[in-house]
Design an enzyme around this catalytic site. Structure first.
Site, mmCIF file in Angstrom:
data_model
loop_
_atom_site.group_PDB
_atom_site.id
_atom_site.type_symbol
_atom_site.label_atom_id
_atom_site.label_comp_id
_atom_site.label_asym_id
_atom_site.label_seq_id
_atom_site.Cartn_x
_atom_site.Cartn_y
_atom_site.Cartn_z
ATOM 1 N N ASP A 1 0.838 -1.200 0.000
ATOM 2 C CA ASP A 1 0.000 0.000 0.000
ATOM 3 C C ASP A 1 0.877 1.256 0.000
ATOM 4 O O ASP A 1 0.635 2.202 -0.755
ATOM 5 C CB ASP A 1 -0.921 -0.028 1.215
ATOM 6 C CG ASP A 1 -1.743 1.243 1.350
ATOM 7 O OD1 ASP A 1 -2.559 1.524 0.455
ATOM 8 O OD2 ASP A 1 -1.582 1.960 2.351
ATOM 9 N N GLU B 1 -2.083 -5.391 -3.552
ATOM 10 C CA GLU B 1 -1.167 -4.577 -2.746
ATOM 11 C C GLU B 1 -0.072 -5.441 -2.129
ATOM 12 O O GLU B 1 1.097 -5.049 -2.088
ATOM 13 C CB GLU B 1 -1.934 -3.845 -1.653
ATOM 14 C CG GLU B 1 -2.768 -2.687 -2.164
ATOM 15 C CD GLU B 1 -3.415 -1.889 -1.060
ATOM 16 O OE1 GLU B 1 -3.568 -0.669 -1.219
ATOM 17 O OE2 GLU B 1 -3.788 -2.491 -0.023
#
Length: 250
Positions: free
Chosen positions: A65, A133
């Site tokens: 992320d 992610e």
């Protein structure tokens, strides 16, 4: 390279299949296959290693992320040299959001290689986006930032994002804020009141945004919607500042 590939032939049929599927998705062969396997394990799979330690992709998701946000930020910074920080932040938020990540993960073909025990279709959950992610996190650990940036730009940003189209549309700040709250499990409330006008003009609406009882944004407008959008915009700005300065108070 051939020697490396031949060494992977010794893998079990299932791991060998994953190895070559990852090459198709990533554009290169992984060095540490176990790292990528972990990136594809959702916590619902309830997997444990030989020592009984829980195995899932949450740590890699956390890392991915942050890396994804940095790569997108760098791309926007280079592409739009004359715009302010607010524009860059809002545009990045439009790109790095849960709906886009879920859709992109499915388009890349991650659905068939994710390990989970979800009782509903993966395309109705955030599991694909989480795995994407985590995969970005795995690439960063395995190959470094440059290789990771190349993957994000060539496999995600350039094929699936039209930056010129995105920047034409107004931001829906309220939706962006709600999505942020869902991602980080933060309770968000909007409180709006109508303020009596001192003239013959239309009444003024005032909205506050509370994140877990703390006011993060305030906005005014000629309608409830407009005041909430303005409040949400200020809240997002305060969140951005706080993320870069933990001692900041909204």
């Amino acid at each position: 390279m051939l020697r490396k590939i031949l060494s992977k032939i010794k893998l079990s049929p299932e791991r060998r299949r994953l190895y070559f599927l990852l090459h198709t998705i990533l554009g290169y062969y992984p060095n540490n296959l176990s790292l990528y396997e972990l990136a594809l394990v959702h916590k619902s799979a309830l997997l444990k290693d030989c020592d009984g330690k829980v195995m899932n992709n949450e740590r890699l998701e956390f890392l991915g992320d942050a890396i994804l946000g940095a790569i997108v930020a760098q791309e926007l910074y280079n592409k739009y040299p004359d715009v302010n920080e607010g524009f860059l932040t809002k545009t990045r938020s439009k790109i790095v959001n849960r709906a886009f990540l879920n859709k992109t993960a499915l388009q890349l073909g991650l659905k068939d290689i994710i390990s989970s025990q979800s009782k509903i279709a993966l395309n109705k959950t955030n599991i694909p986006g989480d795995a994407l992610e985590a995969l970005i996190g795995a690439i960063f650990v395995d190959k470094g930032y440059d290789k990771c940036a190349k993957f994000v730009l060539s496999k995600i940003l350039h094929p699936f994002v039209n930056l010129n189209e995105i920047t034409k549309h107004d931001n829906n700040f309220k939706s962006m804020l709600i999505e942020w709250g869902q991602k980080y499990k933060r309770e968000i409330n909007f409180e709006t009141e109508e303020v009596s006008s001192t003239s013959d003009h239309a009444p003024i609406f005032v909205s506050n945004v509370e994140i877990e009882t703390i006011v993060y944004g305030r906005g005014e407008g000629n309608s409830k919607k407009e005041s909430q959008q303005n409040a949400a915009m200020e809240a997002l700005q305060n969140i951005s500042i706080k993320e870069n300065n933990p001692n900041y108070k909204a």
